[in-house]
Each structure stands twice: as structure tokens, then as C-alpha cells.
Scaffold this motif. Structure first.
Motif, PDB file in Angstrom:
ATOM      1  N   THR A 127      -7.961 -12.437  36.101  1.00 15.12           N
ATOM      2  CA  THR A 127      -6.529 -12.394  35.817  1.00 15.12           C
ATOM      3  C   THR A 127      -6.050 -13.659  35.121  1.00 15.12           C
ATOM      4  OG1 THR A 127      -5.900 -13.400  37.920  1.00 15.12           O
ATOM      5  CG2 THR A 127      -6.133 -10.991  37.883  1.00 15.12           C
ATOM      6  N   ASN A 128      -4.829 -13.590  34.604  1.00 11.12           N
ATOM      7  CA  ASN A 128      -4.200 -14.779  34.031  1.00 11.12           C
ATOM      8  C   ASN A 128      -4.107 -15.894  35.064  1.00 11.12           C
ATOM      9  OD1 ASN A 128      -3.658 -13.743  31.422  1.00 11.12           O
ATOM     10  ND2 ASN A 128      -1.878 -12.647  32.202  1.00 11.12           N
ATOM     11  N   GLU A 129      -3.745 -15.528  36.273  1.00 13.08           N
ATOM     12  CA  GLU A 129      -3.591 -16.520  37.336  1.00 13.08           C
ATOM     13  C   GLU A 129      -4.924 -17.177  37.667  1.00 13.08           C
ATOM     14  OE1 GLU A 129      -0.295 -13.592  37.439  1.00 13.08           O
ATOM     15  OE2 GLU A 129      -2.467 -13.442  37.250  1.00 13.08           O
ATOM     16  N   PRO A 345      -6.544  -8.616  15.274  1.00 12.05           N
ATOM     17  CA  PRO A 345      -7.866  -8.683  15.902  1.00 12.05           C
ATOM     18  C   PRO A 345      -7.872  -7.908  17.204  1.00 12.05           C
ATOM     19  CG  PRO A 345      -6.684 -10.763  16.207  1.00 12.05           C
ATOM     20  CD  PRO A 345      -5.835  -9.918  15.300  1.00 12.05           C
ATOM     21  N   LEU A 346      -8.797  -6.980  17.363  1.00 13.37           N
ATOM     22  CA  LEU A 346      -8.865  -6.136  18.552  1.00 13.37           C
ATOM     23  C   LEU A 346      -9.701  -6.841  19.616  1.00 13.37           C
ATOM     24  CD1 LEU A 346      -9.419  -2.685  16.806  1.00 13.37           C
ATOM     25  CD2 LEU A 346      -7.266  -3.676  17.634  1.00 13.37           C
ATOM     26  N   ARG A 347      -9.048  -7.225  20.708  1.00 16.04           N
ATOM     27  CA  ARG A 347      -9.715  -7.995  21.755  1.00 16.04           C
ATOM     28  C   ARG A 347     -10.651  -7.106  22.567  1.00 16.04           C
ATOM     29  NH1 ARG A 347      -9.231 -13.507  21.028  1.00 16.04           N
ATOM     30  NH2 ARG A 347      -7.157 -13.990  20.268  1.00 16.04           N
ATOM     31  N   GLY A 348     -11.811  -7.661  22.911  1.00  9.07           N
ATOM     32  CA  GLY A 348     -12.854  -6.853  23.526  1.00  9.07           C
ATOM     33  C   GLY A 348     -12.738  -6.692  25.021  1.00  9.07           C
ATOM     34  N   GLN A 349     -12.470  -7.770  25.752  1.00  9.11           N
ATOM     35  CA  GLN A 349     -12.403  -7.694  27.202  1.00  9.11           C
ATOM     36  C   GLN A 349     -10.958  -7.542  27.670  1.00  9.11           C
ATOM     37  OE1 GLN A 349     -14.966  -9.831  29.797  1.00  9.11           O
ATOM     38  NE2 GLN A 349     -16.159 -10.687  28.109  1.00  9.11           N
ATOM     39  N   ASN A 350     -10.801  -7.047  28.890  1.00  8.91           N
ATOM     40  CA  ASN A 350      -9.491  -6.693  29.407  1.00  8.91           C
ATOM     41  C   ASN A 350      -8.498  -7.853  29.392  1.00  8.91           C
ATOM     42  OD1 ASN A 350     -11.474  -7.515  31.499  1.00  8.91           O
ATOM     43  ND2 ASN A 350      -9.705  -7.523  32.839  1.00  8.91           N
ATOM     44  N   ASN A 351      -8.971  -9.095  29.604  1.00  3.11           N
ATOM     45  CA  ASN A 351      -8.029 -10.208  29.637  1.00  3.11           C
ATOM     46  C   ASN A 351      -8.512 -11.404  28.830  1.00  3.11           C
ATOM     47  OD1 ASN A 351      -5.470 -11.167  30.495  1.00  3.11           O
ATOM     48  ND2 ASN A 351      -6.460 -12.486  31.996  1.00  3.11           N
ATOM     49  N   VAL A 352      -9.258 -11.146  27.773  1.00  2.00           N
ATOM     50  CA  VAL A 352      -9.692 -12.258  26.933  1.00  2.00           C
ATOM     51  C   VAL A 352      -8.500 -12.891  26.214  1.00  2.00           C
ATOM     52  CG1 VAL A 352     -10.254 -10.827  24.918  1.00  2.00           C
ATOM     53  CG2 VAL A 352     -11.432 -12.996  25.255  1.00  2.00           C
ATOM     54  N   GLN A 353      -7.475 -12.090  25.890  1.00  2.00           N
ATOM     55  CA  GLN A 353      -6.258 -12.655  25.301  1.00  2.00           C
ATOM     56  C   GLN A 353      -5.561 -13.560  26.312  1.00  2.00           C
ATOM     57  OE1 GLN A 353      -4.839 -12.203  21.987  1.00  2.00           O
ATOM     58  NE2 GLN A 353      -3.765 -13.976  22.803  1.00  2.00           N
ATOM     59  N   GLY A 354      -5.441 -13.096  27.545  1.00  2.00           N
ATOM     60  CA  GLY A 354      -4.772 -13.883  28.566  1.00  2.00           C
ATOM     61  C   GLY A 354      -5.505 -15.158  28.909  1.00  2.00           C
ATOM     62  N   ALA A 355      -6.834 -15.101  28.966  1.00  2.00           N
ATOM     63  CA  ALA A 355      -7.607 -16.312  29.255  1.00  2.00           C
ATOM     64  C   ALA A 355      -7.367 -17.368  28.188  1.00  2.00           C
ATOM     65  CB  ALA A 355      -9.090 -15.974  29.363  1.00  2.00           C
ATOM     66  N   ALA A 360      -7.841 -21.484  28.958  1.00  2.00           N
ATOM     67  CA  ALA A 360      -9.279 -21.544  29.189  1.00  2.00           C
ATOM     68  C   ALA A 360     -10.011 -21.841  27.881  1.00  2.00           C
ATOM     69  CB  ALA A 360      -9.772 -20.249  29.811  1.00  2.00           C
ATOM     70  N   LEU A 361      -9.585 -22.901  27.226  1.00  2.00           N
ATOM     71  CA  LEU A 361     -10.130 -23.352  25.946  1.00  2.00           C
ATOM     72  C   LEU A 361     -10.250 -24.871  25.977  1.00  2.00           C
ATOM     73  CD1 LEU A 361      -7.927 -21.123  23.609  1.00  2.00           C
ATOM     74  CD2 LEU A 361     -10.375 -20.815  24.029  1.00  2.00           C
ATOM     75  N   THR A 467      -1.989 -10.586  36.874  1.00  2.00           N
ATOM     76  CA  THR A 467      -1.590 -10.028  35.578  1.00  2.00           C
ATOM     77  C   THR A 467      -2.749 -10.089  34.601  1.00  2.00           C
ATOM     78  OG1 THR A 467      -0.735 -12.191  34.851  1.00  2.00           O
ATOM     79  CG2 THR A 467       0.858 -10.649  35.816  1.00  2.00           C
ATOM     80  N   PHE A 468      -2.778  -9.134  33.684  1.00  3.58           N
ATOM     81  CA  PHE A 468      -3.644  -9.156  32.514  1.00  3.58           C
ATOM     82  C   PHE A 468      -2.744  -9.181  31.275  1.00  3.58           C
ATOM     83  CE2 PHE A 468      -7.083  -6.336  34.721  1.00  3.58           C
ATOM     84  CZ  PHE A 468      -7.625  -7.445  35.352  1.00  3.58           C
ATOM     85  N   THR A 469      -3.252  -9.744  30.182  1.00  4.56           N
ATOM     86  CA  THR A 469      -2.562  -9.679  28.889  1.00  4.56           C
ATOM     87  C   THR A 469      -3.450  -8.924  27.916  1.00  4.56           C
ATOM     88  OG1 THR A 469      -1.522 -11.821  29.310  1.00  4.56           O
ATOM     89  CG2 THR A 469      -1.472 -11.000  27.046  1.00  4.56           C
ATOM     90  N   ASN A 470      -2.947  -7.846  27.355  1.00  2.00           N
ATOM     91  CA  ASN A 470      -3.802  -7.006  26.516  1.00  2.00           C
ATOM     92  C   ASN A 470      -3.837  -7.493  25.079  1.00  2.00           C
ATOM     93  OD1 ASN A 470      -1.372  -6.124  25.373  1.00  2.00           O
ATOM     94  ND2 ASN A 470      -1.887  -3.955  25.513  1.00  2.00           N
ATOM     95  N   THR A 471      -4.491  -6.725  24.231  1.00  3.48           N
ATOM     96  CA  THR A 471      -4.724  -7.151  22.852  1.00  3.48           C
ATOM     97  C   THR A 471      -3.441  -7.275  22.041  1.00  3.48           C
ATOM     98  OG1 THR A 471      -6.122  -6.735  20.894  1.00  3.48           O
ATOM     99  CG2 THR A 471      -5.092  -4.812  21.935  1.00  3.48           C
ATOM    100  N   GLU A 472      -2.367  -6.586  22.441  1.00  2.17           N
ATOM    101  CA  GLU A 472      -1.103  -6.667  21.706  1.00  2.17           C
ATOM    102  C   GLU A 472      -0.122  -7.658  22.352  1.00  2.17           C
ATOM    103  OE1 GLU A 472       1.106  -2.999  21.745  1.00  2.17           O
ATOM    104  OE2 GLU A 472       1.091  -2.899  23.941  1.00  2.17           O
ATOM    105  N   ARG A 473      -0.655  -8.582  23.172  1.00  2.50           N
ATOM    106  CA  ARG A 473       0.138  -9.647  23.801  1.00  2.50           C
ATOM    107  C   ARG A 473       1.010  -9.143  24.951  1.00  2.50           C
ATOM    108  NH1 ARG A 473       3.776 -10.213  20.502  1.00  2.50           N
ATOM    109  NH2 ARG A 473       3.071  -8.811  18.852  1.00  2.50           N
TER     110      ARG A 473
END
Length: 697
Positions: A127-129, A345-355, A360-361, A467-473
Motif C-alpha cells: 500500500t501507499n502507507e 505509460p501503463l503501470r504494471g503493478q497494482n501500486n507501482v505508481q503509489g510507491a 520509494a525512490l 490505499t493503492f494509486t492506480n495507473t491514472e493517478r
């Protein structure tokens, strides 16, 4: 006959549709589409999953994984107790013992070798948290910015290119806009298998009259719906898209007003594109010049055109250059800042956008705020109550290299199976075995967890809130439907308990408290709260409590003022075929599995449908080897070899073989090269040289 078809899971549990179940609204844990799902739960089991027809993202549609792939949650192989490695094997341990050991060893290594000797790998599954606390732990407790996650292995090049070009790396437009497109370019995305629900929207757009241009070396399903298929040789995206830009400019189809008012760097870009005539591009890419011209004119003449892409563009040593050429096309035609356009860009994992959003960078805090900016650093120091490191840390791929050299002494890995996702896995194994201390936090004893010194059992998505953040923010609520199996705990709670043992008072009673802290530090999310996202979520930017969220970006301008064209030149891939290794290997996903397989391969139904990996080989190559469908072959690269059964198909062009990367017993990444994009530090998973040898069995 009526009533002849039932879902298997309830029947296996001895239940029928008439049995009442508790319904929990949550978000699918598979790809980045972020479909709304309802888990039907009874007696500690998920009976089935459905989706409301009016759901914001998926309109009630679900793919096979989202519909049937949830029995992994209660699979018998779930980690249920902490594990400590002693005398070469694992022993179960109490939480107190496991946490105390991890804290003691991490403190010891930090004191002896410094905080930069420790690296952290977060997760696009969590999750984002979870991810926010993980990066906070690495920065505030360990004292290093060396934290990264799987975006380094998928869309890091998109992030680098888009941040440079337009100041934001997220998908600029919304999924719901797809149906109303006039034209769209789909590049390097096998959408029907990797983002199935988005592919439904794309097919609906074509049915309504949209013109689809597919650029992909493989004969994916979306080519059947395309007005035009550009089948470029793997690794030749730059000349293909530069040539399209060349045609758009030479035909006067560029948006002069947009270029003059909203961009810079056009002249340098125009001069570079002038060198890529359709004829030159044909010689490099194999795509006929006439097709390149037709694609350019179709895209350039469209009133509203959008671009979608995935790993086929990014996972190259020139991935940043590839994504930059797509950004150039959007800037050139003015297809940004309005509905039904954009760079997506189409994100691959469920919360890669949120991470990514939540820090997480290795070079940015949450909200993409640079770690080297003193004013930003002071803000986070004040919020977290500790001094923070001044320098950027190491990217994931660099951490692995440094571990192999003995510079990284310890790694803390949350929810990521590095021993499946990294390239050149033989080298990766050596690197992980070389560290003095390895902590892995996961829901299964993955290939990576088997190498760990301490393993923490984590709760699955269905056993925690967040929470998760999907590919469309879109930030959406994840809700607890079941109690965690055994002694497993939510990731955020494990991080807090580890931090406390290391002398940092990190305490929260519920993920909502973590979320409130997060949004106070990130202006783009300042108006989002659990209350506001109870039903359909909100798309950031959403800066204030009465802001409706943002469906598409850049209507008022770009974050840094102007969009920036990039003059990009073509360079060959790091390793090309030769006499010893005459074929190109490219890797990817299949519909029935996901990522490294550590989740989907614990789902009985998915495993039954697609039980083992195969190597897809074109008929021409199969005749030369020789081999046929169902026969066994050895695939060899300069880094290793694996054994697989053959599937002869015209999906892959002559000279190219395809292997899905979900299967540990024949891991494609044993073969892949660890050459990196110099800017984004992303590996080249899509092009390396192999040979195929038939095995007589």
C-alpha cells in the motif's frame, strides 16, 4: 441448462450461491488498472470476487486474475510465522526474537560501515502507507536515501524522460477518456494480457471509429484491431518514432501554435529528426517507409490523439531515449493538456505508481521533492524529527551491483522477489549471498526470502487497510476483509515495530493516521482523505479539500513552464545476435500470471490454466533448430541457460524468441543481460542474444 455453471471456489468449500457472505469493497491487487472489486467473504475464506457495474475505473469488468485469482490469500504456503536462518536452515521464531535480531544486526552494520552500506527495496504490491513508512524508515532510522522499488525495472526510463520533457512522469489522462479517442498509438504494450480491462476500453474506442496504430515486434491481439501495425525490429524504436516526427514536420502537420507557446528546444529536435527519413528508418527497423508515412499522417491529422506504452518501450539500454521520442510526438502535435490525448505509460503493478508518489525512490522524497533541495530536506526533517542524509542514494540496480562488490552490507526487502525480477539472476544470487545480512518481508517464502537471514511474514492486501494509486493517478481505498493468517502482520506495523527497536518512536494506530501525515507533506495530495475516497477515489493533483481531483494534466501549463523537446539519436542495443547466439530474446507477461509469479502461481485456477512456462518460437526458426510445439529445448545466453517446452507461433517474428518471466523453475532472467540505461538505470530485458538447442528426452 440453467444453473449448470458455477464458480468452482464456493463449491470446493462446500458452499452454494445461496449462502450469505459478507461483502467488502476494495481494489484488485494485480495490475496497475486498479479495478474496483467486491470480495465475498465467509468463515475466513474469499468465496468469489465481483465488481459493481458503476465502478469508476473498470465499469464492472474484471480480467481472469481479478475474477478468479484470490485463493492465494489463504494458500497453505503462506508465511505464518517469522523465520530465522540458523545452521543453513530456517527455524520458526517469535516476533520479538526476529525483530530484535534484525534491529541488532542493522544497527551493528550501520555503526561499523555507515548508513550507506544498507539498502532498502520497497514494493509496488504494498500500500501507499506501507511504502511511505518504508522510505521513512530508510531515511529517518537507517540514515540513507538508498531506497528504491520495482519502477526501476519497468518505467524508470519513462519517469526520466517525462520528467525532463514535461515535468511529470504520471499518466497524463484518464482511462475513461479512451473510448472517445480519435486516434491512438499503442507502443510496446501487450495490453490484452497485461492490462486487460484497459484493452476493453481500447477496443470500444476502435468500435466507435478511433484509428489505432500498434508499434510492436510481436503479433499481439491488439494488432487485430489496428488500422496500422508497425512491426519494428526489437530495440529500434528511436528511428521509428523519429521518422514519424520527420513526416509530420515535412507534411506541415505539426501544431505550430502549441510549439511556439508551450515548448522549447524545437529547432534542435527538428534538425535531429531531419536525419531520420522514412527510408532510413525502414533500413533500421524493417518497417516499410510507406507504413511509417501513413502512421505519421494518421497521427498528425487527428484532432485528439493519445499515446500508450509499457515495457516494450522502457526496458532497454535506450529506454529513456525511446520514451523521449514518444514525448516529442505529443509535443509536436499539441496532444497534451486536453481531453482524450496525452502521454500515458501503463503501470504494471497494482501500486507501482503509489510507491513512486510516496517516495520509494533514491533521489526524491514523497511527492517527487528532491532530496538534494535543502528547503525540502528541512521540511521533512522537521516533520520526522531527525536529521536526514543530504546526498541521493543508490538505485535498486546499483544496490545489487554494490552488494556484489561488498559495498552494500545489508539489504531490507519488502514485498519484492528480487531473485525473479533482476536481470542476470546468477549474478544477482551471488550479490544477495554476498551481503552480511538480508531481511525479507513477504507473504510467501519466495526465491529471495530463501536467501534471507530473517523473514517477516506480512499480511496480504485482503488482510489490511490502506490505499493503492492506480495507473491514472487515482488514489483508492483498500479494505481489510480477513484477519491475517497465522502470526502475519501488516507491512506498516512490522516497519513501526522494527523502527522502535532501533530507537525511533514510529507509532500509528491505523493506516489512516499514516495517510494524514503523508498528505500534509505532499501538496499535490493535500485535499485527499480517507473520507473523500470511500467510494470512487480521487485523482491527484488534488491540492485542497474541495478540489474534485484532476482527470487530465497540463490544461493550464507544464510544471516547469515549457514542454521540452529532446533531440534523440539512435544507438544499437547492448547485445545483438551473432553466429554463436543467433536469436534475440525478449521477455514479458501472459494473461494468466503476474510479475514473478509469487502471487498468481499460488492461485489454483490460474495455475491449472497456465501451469508452466514456454518459449515462443517462429516457424522459420523452429524449422532451422529443428523443434516443434511441445518438444523440449535449452535456451542459452552468455549468462546462463534454462530448459523449456516450445510453442511454435507467428506471434514472434523470425529471429526473435519470447519467454514469460513468471516461472522460477525456468526463469527468463537467468538469460537476460544486466546492461543498464545510463540515465534511468533500468535493465535491458527486451533484447539479448541467445541460441536454442533441442533436447532429446
Amino acid at each position: 441448462p440453467t444453473g449448470a455453471i458455477y464458480e468452482k471456489r464456493p463449491l470446493e468449500l462446500g458452499l452454494t450461491d445461496s449462502v450469505s457472505a459478507r461483502e467488502v469493497l476494495t481494489v484488485c491487487p494485480y495490475c496497475g488498472v486498479g479495478c474496483t472489486i467486491v470480495l465475498h467473504v465467509r468463515d475466513g475464506e474469499i468465496l468469489k470476487a465481483t465488481s459493481p457495474e458503476g465502478s469508476a475505473v473498470n465499469r464492472g469488468n474484471l480480467c481472469v486474475k481479478g475474477k478468479f485469482g484470490f485463493d492465494f490469500v489463504t494458500d497453505e504456503d503462506r508465511l505464518r510465522e517469522p523465520l530465522i536462518k540458523r545452521n543453513g536452515g530456517f527455524e520458526t521464531a517469535s516476533w520479538d526474537e526476529a525483530l530484535s535480531m534484525a534491529a541488532s544486526r542493522l544497527k551493528e552494520i550501520k555503526e561499523k560501515h555507515g548508513p550507506e552500506s544498507i539498502g532498502g527495496i520497497a514494493s509496488g504490491k504494498c500500500t501507499n502507507e506501507d511504502n511511505y513508512l518504508f522510505q521513512k524508515f530508510m531515511r529517518a532510522v537507517i540514515g540513507t536515501n538508498s531506497v528504491d522499488h520495482c519502477a526501476r525495472l519497468c518505467h524508470a526510463s519513462s519517469v526520466t524522460a517525462l520528467q525532463t520533457a514535461i515535468g511529470s512522469a504520471a499518466m497524463s489522462n484518464s482511462i475513461e477518456e479512451i473510448r472517445n479517442l480519435d486516434c491512438f498509438l499503442l507502443a510496446g504494450s501487450n495490453t490484452t494480457e497485461t492490462h486487460p480491462v484497459i484493452s476493453l476500453e481500447m477496443k470500444a474506442a476502435v468500435k466507435k471509429g478511433a484509428k489505432l496504430i500498434v508499434a510492436d515486434p510481436r503479433k499481439i491481439e491488439m494488432t487485430e484491431f489496428a488500422s496500422l501495425w508497425l512491426r519494428q525490429r526489437p530495440g529500434t524504436d528511436v528511428p521509428l518514432f523519429n521518422a514519424m516526427a520527420n513526416v509530420i514536420i515535412s507534411r506541415g502537420l505539426e501544431d505550430r501554435a502549441f510549439i511556439e507557446n508551450r515548448t522549447e528546444g524545437y529547432e534542435a529536435f527538428r534538425k535531429a529528426a531531419a536525419g531520420y527519413t522514412p527510408e532510413r528508418a525502414e533500413a533500421i527497423t524493417g518497417v516499410p517507409a510507406e507504413s511509417i508515412i501513413e502512421a505519421a499522417v494518421t497521427f498528425g491529422e487527428a484532432e485528439r490523439a493519445a499515446i500508450y506504452w509499457a515495457m516494450g518501450i522502457t526496458e532497454h539500454t535506450r529506454g529513456t531515449a525511446n520514451a523521449s521520442t514518444l514525448a516529442n510526438l505529443a509535443l509536436l502535435t499539441g496532444n497534451l493538456g486536453k481531453e482524450c490525448t496525452g502521454l500515458n505509460p501503463l503501470r504494471g503493478q497494482n501500486n507501482v505508481q503509489g510507491a513512486s508518489d510516496w517516495g520509494a525512490l533514491y533521489d526524491v522524497y514523497p511527492g517527487y521533492q528532491p532530496v538534494i533541495d535543502e528547503s525540502v530536506r528541512r521540511k521533512f526533517e522537521k516533520a520526522w524529527g531527525v536529521p536526514l542524509p543530504e546526498r541521493a542514494g543508490s538505485a535498486l540496480t546499483d544496490m545489487i551491483e554494490k552488494a556484489g562488490r561488498g559495498e552494500v552490507k545489508a539489504l531490507y526487502i519488502m514485498g519484492e522477489n528480487t531473485m525473479m525480477s533482476e536481470p542476470n539472476l546468477n549474478r544477482t544470487r551471488e550479490a544477495l549471498m554476498n551481503v552480511e545480512f538480508l531481511v525479507v518481508q513477504d507473504i510467501f517464502l519466495t526465491e529471495t526470502a530463501r536467501l534471507a537471514d530473517v523473514v517477516f511474514p506480512a499480511a496480504s492486501f485482503a488482510e489490511k487497510d490502506g490505499t493503492f494509486t492506480n495507473t491514472e493517478r487515482r488514489v483508492q481505498r483498500v479494505r481489510k476483509a480477513l484477519e491475517p493468517v497465522g502470526e502475519s502482520k501488516p507491512d506498516w506495523l512490522i516497519i513501526c515495530e522494527l523502527a522502535q527497536r532501533m530507537g525511533h518512536d514510529m507509532r500509528y494506530d491505523h493506516p489512516s493516521e499514516i495517510f494524514d501525515e503523508m498528505v500534509r507533506l505532499v501538496p499535490s495530495h493535500g485535499g485527499i482523505s480517507y473520507r473523500r475516497i470511500e467510494e470512487k477515489g480521487l485523482q491527484w493533483p488534488c491540492p485542497t479539500a474541495n478540489h474534485p481531483g484532476t482527470r487530465f494534466l497540463f490544461a493550464e501549463g507544464f510544471p516547469e513552464g515549457s514542454g521540452k523537446f529532446q533531440a534523440v539519436e539512435y544507438m544499437e542495443s547492448a547485445e545483438l545476435p551473432d553466429a554463436e547466439f543467433p536469436l534475440i530474446l525478449t521477455t514479458g507477461r501472459v494473461l494468466y500470471h503476474w510479475h514473478g509469479g509469487s502471487v498468481s502461481r499460488h492461485s489454483r485456477g490460474l495455475k491449472e490454466i497456465y501451469p508452466e512456462g514456454v518459449v515462443e518460437i517462429n516457424e522459420e526458426d523452429a524449422c532451422r533448430i529443428p523443434c516443434g510445439t511441445g518438444e523440449t529445448v535449452r535456451i542459452v545466453s552468455r549468462r546462463g541457460e534454462i530448459v523449456l517446452k516450445v510453442k511454435v507461433t507467428d506471434k514472434s517474428p523470425p529471429g526473435v524468441v519470447f519467454i514469460p518471466f513468471h516461472f522460477a523453475e525456468a526463469a527468463a532472467n537467468v538469460l537476460t543481460i544486466d546492461a543498464l540505461d545510463p540515465q534511468a538505470r533500468i535493465p535491458e530485458y527486451k533484447v539479448c542474444a541467445v541460441r536454442v538447442e533441442k533436447i532429446d528426452v
